[in-house]
Design a protein around this motif. Structure first.
Motif, mmCIF file in Angstrom:
data_model
loop_
_atom_site.group_PDB
_atom_site.id
_atom_site.type_symbol
_atom_site.label_atom_id
_atom_site.label_comp_id
_atom_site.label_asym_id
_atom_site.label_seq_id
_atom_site.Cartn_x
_atom_site.Cartn_y
_atom_site.Cartn_z
ATOM 1 N N THR A 197 13.964 52.047 -11.461
ATOM 2 C CA THR A 197 13.471 50.686 -11.637
ATOM 3 C C THR A 197 12.208 50.499 -10.800
ATOM 4 O OG1 THR A 197 14.741 49.780 -9.772
ATOM 5 C CG2 THR A 197 15.826 49.831 -11.940
ATOM 6 N N GLN A 198 11.428 49.484 -11.159
ATOM 7 C CA GLN A 198 10.201 49.224 -10.421
ATOM 8 C C GLN A 198 10.500 48.871 -8.961
ATOM 9 O OE1 GLN A 198 6.937 49.519 -11.828
ATOM 10 N NE2 GLN A 198 6.568 49.601 -9.634
ATOM 11 N N THR A 199 11.614 48.162 -8.732
ATOM 12 C CA THR A 199 12.000 47.831 -7.355
ATOM 13 C C THR A 199 12.225 49.090 -6.538
ATOM 14 O OG1 THR A 199 13.025 45.748 -8.016
ATOM 15 C CG2 THR A 199 13.723 46.673 -5.934
ATOM 16 N N SER A 200 12.985 50.035 -7.100
ATOM 17 C CA SER A 200 13.284 51.273 -6.380
ATOM 18 C C SER A 200 12.029 52.116 -6.174
ATOM 19 C CB SER A 200 14.353 52.072 -7.126
ATOM 20 O OG SER A 200 15.587 51.381 -7.107
ATOM 21 N N ILE A 201 11.144 52.109 -7.177
ATOM 22 C CA ILE A 201 9.878 52.835 -7.025
ATOM 23 C C ILE A 201 9.076 52.264 -5.855
ATOM 24 C CG2 ILE A 201 7.639 53.323 -8.103
ATOM 25 C CD1 ILE A 201 9.111 53.379 -10.805
ATOM 26 N N ASN A 202 8.966 50.928 -5.817
ATOM 27 C CA ASN A 202 8.226 50.294 -4.725
ATOM 28 C C ASN A 202 8.850 50.619 -3.376
ATOM 29 O OD1 ASN A 202 6.330 49.143 -6.402
ATOM 30 N ND2 ASN A 202 7.341 47.158 -6.510
ATOM 31 N N GLY A 203 10.189 50.634 -3.329
ATOM 32 C CA GLY A 203 10.857 50.975 -2.081
ATOM 33 C C GLY A 203 10.594 52.403 -1.668
ATOM 34 N N TRP A 204 10.645 53.328 -2.623
ATOM 35 C CA TRP A 204 10.417 54.738 -2.322
ATOM 36 C C TRP A 204 8.980 54.980 -1.857
ATOM 37 C CZ3 TRP A 204 7.798 59.050 -4.590
ATOM 38 C CH2 TRP A 204 8.234 60.287 -4.122
ATOM 39 N N LEU A 205 8.028 54.301 -2.503
ATOM 40 C CA LEU A 205 6.615 54.453 -2.139
ATOM 41 C C LEU A 205 6.221 53.542 -0.980
ATOM 42 C CD1 LEU A 205 4.977 54.528 -5.700
ATOM 43 C CD2 LEU A 205 5.360 56.483 -4.184
ATOM 44 N N GLN A 206 7.106 52.607 -0.614
ATOM 45 C CA GLN A 206 6.831 51.607 0.411
ATOM 46 C C GLN A 206 5.515 50.873 0.100
ATOM 47 O OE1 GLN A 206 7.674 52.600 4.534
ATOM 48 N NE2 GLN A 206 8.916 54.359 3.912
ATOM 49 N N ARG A 207 5.509 50.298 -1.073
ATOM 50 C CA ARG A 207 4.350 49.574 -1.569
ATOM 51 C C ARG A 207 4.817 48.254 -2.199
ATOM 52 N NH1 ARG A 207 3.738 49.096 -6.707
ATOM 53 N NH2 ARG A 207 1.486 48.838 -6.576
ATOM 54 N N GLY A 208 3.867 47.382 -2.540
ATOM 55 C CA GLY A 208 4.188 46.171 -3.280
ATOM 56 C C GLY A 208 4.971 45.134 -2.503
ATOM 57 N N SER A 209 4.790 45.076 -1.187
ATOM 58 C CA SER A 209 5.498 44.075 -0.388
ATOM 59 C C SER A 209 5.068 42.663 -0.773
ATOM 60 C CB SER A 209 5.245 44.295 1.102
ATOM 61 O OG SER A 209 5.882 45.466 1.561
ATOM 62 N N MET A 210 5.983 41.713 -0.538
ATOM 63 C CA MET A 210 5.777 40.319 -0.940
ATOM 64 C C MET A 210 5.669 39.396 0.277
ATOM 65 S SD MET A 210 5.919 40.572 -4.270
ATOM 66 C CE MET A 210 6.708 41.368 -5.671
ATOM 67 N N PHE A 211 5.141 38.217 0.021
ATOM 68 C CA PHE A 211 5.064 37.161 1.038
ATOM 69 C C PHE A 211 5.355 35.835 0.353
ATOM 70 C CE2 PHE A 211 3.045 33.842 3.458
ATOM 71 C CZ PHE A 211 3.223 34.200 4.781
ATOM 72 N N VAL A 212 6.287 35.051 0.929
ATOM 73 C CA VAL A 212 6.631 33.763 0.357
ATOM 74 C C VAL A 212 6.305 32.631 1.314
ATOM 75 C CG1 VAL A 212 8.477 32.314 -0.585
ATOM 76 C CG2 VAL A 212 8.470 34.774 -1.048
ATOM 77 N N VAL A 213 6.838 32.705 2.524
ATOM 78 C CA VAL A 213 6.677 31.594 3.461
ATOM 79 C C VAL A 213 6.631 32.148 4.887
ATOM 80 C CG1 VAL A 213 9.173 31.188 3.646
ATOM 81 C CG2 VAL A 213 7.579 29.303 4.082
ATOM 82 N N SER A 214 5.785 31.583 5.713
ATOM 83 C CA SER A 214 5.673 32.014 7.102
ATOM 84 C C SER A 214 6.701 31.284 7.961
ATOM 85 C CB SER A 214 4.271 31.736 7.637
ATOM 86 O OG SER A 214 4.080 30.334 7.804
ATOM 87 N N GLN A 215 6.824 31.732 9.200
ATOM 88 C CA GLN A 215 7.752 31.088 10.119
ATOM 89 C C GLN A 215 7.366 29.634 10.384
ATOM 90 O OE1 GLN A 215 9.014 31.639 14.778
ATOM 91 N NE2 GLN A 215 8.615 33.491 13.604
ATOM 92 N N SER A 216 6.078 29.394 10.592
ATOM 93 C CA SER A 216 5.641 28.015 10.853
ATOM 94 C C SER A 216 5.819 27.132 9.624
ATOM 95 C CB SER A 216 4.181 28.000 11.315
ATOM 96 O OG SER A 216 3.314 28.485 10.308
#
Length: 316
Positions: free
Chosen positions: A110-129
Motif C-alpha cells: 500500500t502507499q502508506t507502507s511504501i511511505n513508511g518504508w522509504l520514510q517519506r511523505g510525512s504530514m502536518f495538521v496542527v502545531s502544539q500552539s
C-alpha cells in the motif's frame, strides 16, 4: 493517521495556477523538464498567501457554530515543516530513488507502507500552539493520556505528544508501526484499542474518510472517552471517502451523509449529519491546511481540513 491516500498526487489543488505561459520554454530531457516544472511550481508556492489556508466565511454558518470558530494562522512549527519539505524535495537523487521505488513497490504494498518504508511523505495538521488555542488552554496545560488513531509515521502525533504524559497510538501499516515504536509510543491493537481503557483525549485526524465503518469508529470513540474527555477530529473537505485496502472499489461500507457545495456548507453538514447523531458536541473548530511533504514535482502539497474539538453531549 492513515496517510496513504493523501499522497502528493491527490493534493494537487496547488496546481490550479496556470503554468502554461511559464512553461512555454521546455528544456530538453525528461529530468530537465521535471526540474524546470518543479522550479515553477515552487515559485508559485513561495508567492502564495498562506493566510488563505485558514480563512472561513462565517456568514454561511449558523451563529451557534460560527461563535465556536477559532481563527488560526501560520506559526513557526508550520513554517519549519514547509522549510523541511523544501529541503527534502531538493534532494534530487533521493527523489529519483523514491520515484523508482514507489513504481516497483506499488505492485504489492500500500502507499502508506511504501511511505513508511522509504520514510517519506510525512504530514502536518496542527502545531502544539494551534492545538492549545483550539483547546482554549494556557501554556502550562498538560493532560494524562492521548490516543492517536491511525497515527501513520508519528510526525503529526509528535506535535501533540508534549501536551500529554502518556501517548498511545494505533496504525494498520506494519512499516508505520515500526516507526511509531521507535518514537516510544505505546501501540494498541487496531481491533481492541477501545476495550478496558478510557482516554482523556482521542485524536482522529483525517481518518473517518479513510476507514470502512466511520460511524462505528465514532461510536467506539465515544465509549472510550472519559466523561470529561475531548476528541480532536480532522476531516478533509470537500469530503471524499476512500478505503485503501479491503474494498475492491475503494468505497467504505458506511457512507457518511456529508453534503454541500462549499467548505462552509460541508462543515455544517459534518456537524448536523455526522457528529450530532454520533452524540458529540462541538467545543471549537477551525480551518487548517493538511500538509504533505513533496517530491520531484513540487516541495509540498496540501488539502483543506476542518478540525474540531469535541465533547460528549450531556445526558439529560
Amino acid at each position: 493517521m492513515e496517510t496513504s491516500s493523501y499522497s502528493e498526487t491527490s493534493c494537487e489543488n496547488v496546481n490550479a495556477v496556470d503554468l502554461a505561459s511559464s512553461l512555454a520554454f521546455r528544456p530538453r530531457g525528461s529530468l530537465a523538464r521535471a526540474l524546470y516544472r518543479k522550479e515553477k511550481h515552487d515559485e508559485y508556492l513561495s508567492q502564495f498567501d498562506k493566510a488563505e489556508w485558514y480563512k472561513c466565511d462565517l456568514t454561511e454558518m449558523p451563529d451557534t457554530l460560527a461563535s465556536k470558530f477559532v481563527q488560526l494562522e501560520v506559526d513557526q512549527d508550520t513554517l519549519d515543516f514547509l522549510d523541511q519539505s523544501e529541503r527534502k524535495s531538493d534532494w534530487i537523487p533521493t527523489q529519483i530513488w523514491h520515484t523508482l521505488a514507489k513504481a516497483f513497490l506499488g505492485w504489492f504494498m500500500t502507499q502508506t507502507s511504501i511511505n513508511g518504508w522509504l520514510q517519506r511523505g510525512s504530514m502536518f495538521v496542527v502545531s502544539q500552539s494551534q492545538l492549545r488555542n483550539l483547546l482554549r488552554v494556557d501554556d502550562d496545560w498538560r493532560s494524562d493520556e492521548l490516543l492517536d488513531l491511525g497515527a501513520g509515521d508519528g510526525e503529526v502525533t509528535a506535535h501533540l505528544a508534549p501536551l500529554f504524559r502518556k501517548v498511545y497510538a494505533t496504525e494498520v501499516s506494519g512499516t508505520m508501526r515500526g516507526l511509531l515504536q521507535k518514537r516510544g509510543y505505546e501501540l494498541l491493537d487496531v481491533d481492541n484499542w477501545n476495550l478496558n481503557r478510557k482516554y482523556d483525549v482521542i485524536s482522529c485526524l483525517n481518518l473517518i474518510d479513510r476507514c470502512d465503518t466511520p460511524m462505528e469508529l465514532l461510536d467506539q470513540i465515544s465509549k472510550a472517552l472519559k466523561p470529561d474527555g475531548r476528541v480532536l477530529l480532522a476531516v478533509v473537505l470537500p469530503f471524499s471517502a476512500y478505503v485503501e485496502s479491503g474494498a475492491p472499489d475503494f468505497k467504505p461500507k458506511q457512507l457518511l451523509p456529508i453534503n454541500g457545495s462549499t467548505f462552509e456548507q460541508q462543515v455544517k453538514s459534518v456537524v448536523d449529519d455526522v457528529l450530532t447523531p454520533a452524540n458529540f458536541e462541538v467545543i471549537s473548530w477551525s480551518r487548517v491546511p493538511y500538509l504533505c511533504e513533496g517530491d520531484l514535482q513540487q516541495s509540498y502539497y496540501w488539502l483543506d481540513d476542518v478540525i474540531f474539538v469535541l465533547k460528549l453531549k450531556s445526558v439529560t
